[in-house]
Scaffold this motif. Structure first.
Motif, mmCIF file in Angstrom:
data_model
loop_
_atom_site.group_PDB
_atom_site.id
_atom_site.type_symbol
_atom_site.label_atom_id
_atom_site.label_comp_id
_atom_site.label_asym_id
_atom_site.label_seq_id
_atom_site.Cartn_x
_atom_site.Cartn_y
_atom_site.Cartn_z
ATOM 1 N N LYS A 282 0.847 -1.189 0.000
ATOM 2 C CA LYS A 282 0.000 0.000 0.000
ATOM 3 C C LYS A 282 0.886 1.243 0.000
ATOM 4 C CE LYS A 282 -4.523 -1.047 1.712
ATOM 5 N NZ LYS A 282 -4.636 -2.242 2.517
ATOM 6 N N MET B 246 -10.554 -4.813 -4.018
ATOM 7 C CA MET B 246 -9.781 -3.931 -4.908
ATOM 8 C C MET B 246 -8.477 -4.613 -5.340
ATOM 9 S SD MET B 246 -10.424 -0.993 -6.142
ATOM 10 C CE MET B 246 -9.491 -0.386 -7.539
ATOM 11 N N GLU B 247 -7.827 -5.282 -4.392
ATOM 12 C CA GLU B 247 -6.582 -6.004 -4.704
ATOM 13 C C GLU B 247 -6.826 -7.083 -5.757
ATOM 14 O OE1 GLU B 247 -3.879 -7.279 -1.359
ATOM 15 O OE2 GLU B 247 -4.388 -9.257 -2.157
ATOM 16 N N ASP C 83 -10.655 -3.571 0.662
ATOM 17 C CA ASP C 83 -9.248 -3.617 0.232
ATOM 18 C C ASP C 83 -8.958 -4.897 -0.542
ATOM 19 O OD1 ASP C 83 -8.781 -1.222 1.371
ATOM 20 O OD2 ASP C 83 -7.609 -1.946 3.070
ATOM 21 N N ASN D 62 -1.018 6.774 1.001
ATOM 22 C CA ASN D 62 -2.411 7.237 0.960
ATOM 23 C C ASN D 62 -3.393 6.070 0.896
ATOM 24 O OD1 ASN D 62 -2.054 6.304 -1.606
ATOM 25 N ND2 ASN D 62 -2.899 8.101 -2.638
ATOM 26 N N GLN D 63 -2.910 4.848 1.173
ATOM 27 C CA GLN D 63 -3.710 3.615 1.244
ATOM 28 C C GLN D 63 -4.147 3.064 -0.115
ATOM 29 O OE1 GLN D 63 -4.044 1.893 4.309
ATOM 30 N NE2 GLN D 63 -2.533 3.478 4.676
ATOM 31 N N GLU D 64 -3.601 3.597 -1.222
ATOM 32 C CA GLU D 64 -3.846 2.979 -2.522
ATOM 33 C C GLU D 64 -3.134 1.636 -2.580
ATOM 34 O OE1 GLU D 64 -2.719 5.421 -5.806
ATOM 35 O OE2 GLU D 64 -4.291 6.900 -5.449
ATOM 36 N N THR D 65 -3.765 0.662 -3.234
ATOM 37 C CA THR D 65 -3.178 -0.678 -3.341
ATOM 38 C C THR D 65 -2.273 -0.754 -4.565
ATOM 39 O OG1 THR D 65 -5.132 -1.643 -2.306
ATOM 40 C CG2 THR D 65 -3.746 -3.134 -3.582
ATOM 41 N N SER D 66 -1.096 -1.336 -4.363
ATOM 42 C CA SER D 66 -0.164 -1.532 -5.473
ATOM 43 C C SER D 66 0.135 -3.021 -5.598
ATOM 44 C CB SER D 66 1.137 -0.760 -5.201
ATOM 45 O OG SER D 66 2.196 -1.269 -5.992
#
Length: 293
Positions: A34, A68-69, A65, A37-41
């Motif tokens: 993450k 989204m992942e 989460d 900013n808590q965006e998932t990568s």
């Protein structure tokens, strides 16, 4: 098995490892992290060009989460030229929001979120969905791609025969009218009787009153359901069965979500055991509740 690549999302790594071991495969290399900013990568760590990719991610824990992942992993594999991507989702997220069933004026504004999740999976690039004991079978019709809805029933039958000595004198009980089809199927296979509990809800997650249909006196009662969340329903049902004369009460559930007050409710309820599959990790909950198996 040529050209199969198996990836695990971060929701249930233990299940993914068991599947990989059973198939004699190594789990594919994937790094999920993450940003601040808590965006998932997500980084796929090996070539998937022309491969048949399976991604295992259950709808549990941090559901949004994890969903989204899963979408990002599907898309990453798709644009890396994989030939086919199958999403293995043991517990389908948002499965309870499958129809407009809100009462009163807000009815027409209730979302059908399970359909939205189906659209998101399709748009991300999934070619095939494998899930287990969908809360509502119509969810299969929300997809334009193949959906395999597997059933826990064979495992349930095996567990009952191996662990309940007096299973020939048991009665299979559905804690609500919606599960009648499930319990009649299991009761037929065991050649025993079934009962059901009619419940009336005033609002979500709260049951107003229950009516038992069937005779459980002097029998082992086995409650069977597809999922238990806050466990208000099954604990109410267990009390109802004991007061109606059941000698022992077991609960067998496919998806043990056990959120909020669920663990303390199970500990205080009159169950011999609450048995779940491993579509959702249970190690932590079993530490706090010896009845969960």
């Amino acid at each position: 098995m040529p050209n199969i690549v198996l990836f695990s999302g971060s929701s249930h790594h233990d299940l993914s490892q068991r599947v990989a071991d059973r198939l004699g495969l190594e789990l594919g290399k994937v790094v999920t992290k993450k940003f601040s900013n808590q965006e998932t990568s997500v980084e796929i760590g090996e070539s998937v060009r022309g491969e048949d990719v399976y991604i295992i991610q259950s709808g549990c824990g941090e559901i949004n989460d994890n969903l989204m992942e899963l979408l990002i992993m599907i898309n990453a594999c798709k644009i890396a030229s994989s030939s086919r991507v199958t999403a293995v989702i043991p517990c389908f997220p948002y499965a309870r929001q499958d129809k407009k069933d809100k009462v009163g004026k807000s009815c027409s504004r209730a979302p059908i979120s399970a359909k939205l999740v189906a659209n998101m999976l399709s748009v991300a690039g999934a070619d095939h969905i494998i899930t287990m004991d969908l809360h509502a079978s119509q969810i299969q019709g929300f997809f334009d791609i193949p959906v395999d809805n597997l059933y826990a029933e064979p495992a349930v039958l095996q567990w009952i025969k191996e662990n309940i000595l007096e299973w020939r004198n048991c009665i299979i009980v559905s804690p609500d009218a919606g599960g009648a089809k499930r319990v009649t199927s299991i009761a037929d296979r065991l050649n025993v009787e079934f009962a059901l509990i009619h419940k009336e809800r005033k609002k979500a997650n709260e049951v107003d009153r229950m009516v038992l249909v069937g005779d459980v006196k002097d029998r082992v009662a086995i409650l069977v359901d597809d999922m238990a969340d806050t466990c208000g329903t099954i604990c109410h049902a267990a009390d109802k069965l004991v007061s109606a004369g059941a000698t022992k009460v077991y609960a067998i559930l496919t998806h043990g979500i056990f959120s909020g007050p669920a663990i303390s409710r199970i500990n205080n309820a009159s169950f011999e055991a609450v048995v779940v599959t491993n579509t959702i990790p249970q190690e932590e909950k079993m530490k706090h509740c010896p009845k969960i198996q």
